[in-house]
Design an enzyme around this catalytic site. Structure first.
Site, short mmCIF file in Angstrom:
data_model
loop_
_atom_site.label_atom_id
_atom_site.label_comp_id
_atom_site.label_asym_id
_atom_site.label_seq_id
_atom_site.Cartn_x
_atom_site.Cartn_y
_atom_site.Cartn_z
N GLY A 9 14.43 -14.71 -68.27
CA GLY A 9 13.34 -15.49 -67.65
C GLY A 9 12.89 -16.60 -68.58
O GLY A 9 11.73 -17.03 -68.54
N VAL A 10 13.82 -17.11 -69.41
CA VAL A 10 13.46 -18.12 -70.43
C VAL A 10 13.01 -19.44 -69.80
O VAL A 10 12.24 -20.19 -70.41
CB VAL A 10 14.66 -18.35 -71.39
CG1 VAL A 10 15.78 -19.15 -70.74
CG2 VAL A 10 14.21 -18.99 -72.70
N THR A 11 13.47 -19.73 -68.57
CA THR A 11 13.14 -21.02 -67.94
C THR A 11 11.77 -21.03 -67.26
O THR A 11 11.35 -22.05 -66.73
CB THR A 11 14.21 -21.41 -66.90
OG1 THR A 11 14.31 -20.34 -65.95
CG2 THR A 11 15.57 -21.64 -67.53
N GLY A 12 11.09 -19.89 -67.24
CA GLY A 12 9.79 -19.79 -66.57
C GLY A 12 8.66 -20.27 -67.47
O GLY A 12 8.86 -20.67 -68.62
N GLN A 13 7.44 -20.23 -66.90
CA GLN A 13 6.26 -20.63 -67.68
C GLN A 13 6.20 -19.88 -69.01
O GLN A 13 6.14 -20.46 -70.09
CB GLN A 13 4.98 -20.35 -66.88
CG GLN A 13 3.70 -20.49 -67.71
CD GLN A 13 2.45 -20.05 -66.99
OE1 GLN A 13 1.69 -20.89 -66.55
NE2 GLN A 13 2.20 -18.75 -66.88
N ASP A 64 22.06 -13.31 -64.60
CA ASP A 64 21.12 -12.99 -63.53
C ASP A 64 20.72 -11.52 -63.70
O ASP A 64 21.58 -10.67 -63.95
CB ASP A 64 21.80 -13.20 -62.16
CG ASP A 64 20.78 -13.24 -61.04
OD1 ASP A 64 20.68 -14.28 -60.37
OD2 ASP A 64 20.09 -12.23 -60.82
N LEU A 86 11.10 -11.08 -68.93
CA LEU A 86 10.15 -11.89 -68.16
C LEU A 86 10.76 -12.31 -66.82
O LEU A 86 10.09 -12.95 -66.02
CB LEU A 86 9.77 -13.15 -68.95
CG LEU A 86 9.40 -12.98 -70.42
CD1 LEU A 86 8.98 -14.32 -71.01
CD2 LEU A 86 8.27 -11.98 -70.57
N THR A 133 2.04 -6.33 -64.87
CA THR A 133 1.07 -7.21 -64.23
C THR A 133 -0.16 -6.48 -63.69
O THR A 133 -0.08 -5.34 -63.24
CB THR A 133 1.75 -7.94 -63.05
OG1 THR A 133 0.75 -8.53 -62.20
CG2 THR A 133 2.58 -7.01 -62.18
N GLU A 135 -1.36 -7.09 -60.98
CA GLU A 135 -1.11 -6.89 -59.55
C GLU A 135 -0.82 -5.40 -59.26
O GLU A 135 -0.99 -4.93 -58.14
CB GLU A 135 0.06 -7.78 -59.11
CG GLU A 135 0.40 -7.79 -57.64
CD GLU A 135 -0.62 -8.47 -56.71
OE1 GLU A 135 -1.48 -9.22 -57.19
OE2 GLU A 135 -0.54 -8.21 -55.49
N TYR A 157 5.80 -6.94 -54.53
CA TYR A 157 5.87 -7.33 -55.95
C TYR A 157 5.18 -6.29 -56.84
O TYR A 157 5.76 -5.83 -57.83
CB TYR A 157 5.21 -8.71 -56.12
CG TYR A 157 4.99 -9.15 -57.54
CD1 TYR A 157 6.02 -9.68 -58.30
CD2 TYR A 157 3.73 -9.04 -58.14
CE1 TYR A 157 5.82 -10.09 -59.62
CE2 TYR A 157 3.51 -9.45 -59.45
CZ TYR A 157 4.55 -9.98 -60.18
OH TYR A 157 4.35 -10.38 -61.48
N LYS A 161 6.98 -3.89 -59.64
CA LYS A 161 6.57 -3.94 -61.05
C LYS A 161 6.09 -2.57 -61.53
O LYS A 161 6.20 -2.24 -62.71
CB LYS A 161 5.47 -4.98 -61.24
CG LYS A 161 5.97 -6.43 -61.20
CD LYS A 161 6.66 -6.81 -62.51
CE LYS A 161 6.98 -8.28 -62.58
NZ LYS A 161 7.56 -8.69 -63.86
N HIS A 187 -2.22 -15.62 -65.93
CA HIS A 187 -2.29 -16.62 -66.99
C HIS A 187 -1.57 -17.88 -66.55
O HIS A 187 -0.53 -17.83 -65.91
CB HIS A 187 -1.77 -16.08 -68.32
CG HIS A 187 -0.48 -15.34 -68.23
ND1 HIS A 187 -0.41 -14.03 -67.82
CD2 HIS A 187 0.78 -15.73 -68.47
CE1 HIS A 187 0.84 -13.64 -67.82
NE2 HIS A 187 1.59 -14.66 -68.20
#
Ligand code: NAP
Ligand code: G4F
Length: 342
Positions: A9-13, A64, A86, A133, A135, A157, A161, A187
């Protein structure tokens, strides 16, 4: 020898802030990105293209989280000291539309990594962080949520999680893997995905201020969230893996605002006075007599988490972690970013 970190998940926020933090601390950072028909590395391109030493310490791999073979191969080849999971289909509303994929990526993704750690006999070497999370608290069972608050997820989701949370604890106990959960409350940052509510509000109100957009359409204005800055929360992820033993930590600010209050903080920083009129789906926000905020059925969820606020005192006591950036500062940074784009 430099420590090696692997980020799914390196490309995420969060992946982008965590990469910056780890590189500054002297790690070699490996990141997993997905093949995409359009460029999906914008959040990390500034690191990847840096001509200085940092570039040699930042390596991207295709992969993936739903593909066990590639997850296992990457983990075997890198043999990392720390893995941060992530990677996720992270949009709650979208999880109602694609529940099976969300379960595959968000629940089984964590299992695939943990299995690879076990299978390749890395249990004594590789530490694992799972991006949990708030959530998972769902329809809350305690007014303020901490590590002992029972989960009660109400979205595909949140349910996925929760599986990832428990399988992390299971592999910790069964195989002695240093596997920890962060239970992070919302966040945000300028790098937040465009369809999350804070980014959507800031981007739209900036455009409305500049007369480039007329109306912002939203869903539930009365949900309440505990919003922090992603940079602070990524520092907490690292601290969680530096603790002497694996454990689970709530990361939150302890302050709560409704979506409507968030809109008012943004509009006041933009010197735009908003007046609210109407009720329910017909409620509208007016500025200079014009309706600039309206509700649209399509942004309401089949079930919505109404009320989240976290107690991060365990992280404060054990990890010495505290948020440094408050909501007004976060909003200021997000507005500045959007204004610079326009
Ligand atoms: P984000 O911006 O949506 O990033 C998610 C990352 O996961 C992206 O790099 C995405 O790749 C990647 N990804 C999605 N599906 C994948 C797959 N099948 N295989 C490999 N990678 C995949 O989310 P974020 O805000 O940074 O959040 C990071 C993590 O923390 C997520 O797991 C999220 O669920 C969790 N979390 C977030 C918050 C929050 O408030 N931000 C709070 C609690 C927990 P692409 O760029 O290609 O889409
Ligand atoms: O910004 P949101 O989409 O974030 P949500 O659902 O709280 O999820 C985020 O935080 C979780 C942590 O608790 C993460 F795990 C998750 O990955 C993600 O990062 O929505 C916040 C609230 C909701 O109650 C939603 O119903 O805002 C309400 N909302 C109202 N109008 C809207 C909109 N949300 C979105 N995305 N778009 C709207 O137009």
């Amino acid at each position: 020898m430099k420590k090696k970190a692997l980020i799914f998940g390196v490309t995420g926020q969060d992946g982008s802030y965590l990469s910056e933090i780890l590189l500054k601390k002297g790690y070699v950072v490996h990141g997993v990105k997905r093949r995409s028909s359009s460029i999906n590395t914008q959040r990390v391109d500034h690191i990847y293209q840096d001509p200085h030493e940092i570039k040699r310490n930042f390596i991207l791999h295709y992969g993936d989280i739903t593909d066990s073979t590639v997850v296992s191969k990457i983990i075997k080849e890198i043999s990392p000291d720390e893995i941060y999971n992530l990677a996720a289909q992270s949009h709650v509303a979208v999880s109602f539309e694609v529940p099976e994929y969300t379960a595959n990526a968000d629940a089984l993704g964590a299992l695939r990594i943990l299995e690879a750690i076990r299978f390749h006999k890395l249990a004594k070497k590789t530490k694992f962080y799972q991006a949990g999370t708030s959530e998972m608290f769902g329809k809350i069972r305690e007014k303020i949520q901490n590590e002992n608050t029972p989960f009660n997820p109400i979205s595909p989701y949140g349910v996925a999680k929760q599986y990832a949370h428990w399988i992390t604890i299971n592999y910790r106990k069964a195989y002695g893997i240093f596997a920890s959960n962060g239970i992070l409350f919302n966040h945000e940052s300028p790098r937040r995905g465009e369809t999350f509510v804070t980014k959507k509000i800031v981007a739209a109100l900036c455009k409305i201020k500049l007369k480039k957009q007329k109306t912002l359409f939203l869903g539930n204005l009365y949900a309440k969230r505990d919003w922090g800055h992603a940079k602070d929360y990524c520092e907490a992820m690292w601290k969680i893996l530096q603790h002497k033993k694996p454990d689970d930590f709530v990361i939150a600010t302890g302050k709560q605002y409704s979506i409507k209050e968030f809109i008012e903080i943004v509009s006041s920083q933009l010197n735009m006075k908003i007046q609210w009129r109407g009720k329910g789906i017909n409620e509208k926000g007016y500025h200079d007599g014009k309706p600039i905020i309206a509700c649209d059925k399509k942004y309401f969820r089949p079930l919505d988490v109404e009320d989240l606020i976290g107690n991060a005192s365990k992280a404060a006591k054990i990890l010495k972690w505290k948020p440094k950036i408050n909501l007004k500062q976060l909003v200021k940074e997000m507005i500045q970013y959007e204004m610079d784009l326009n």
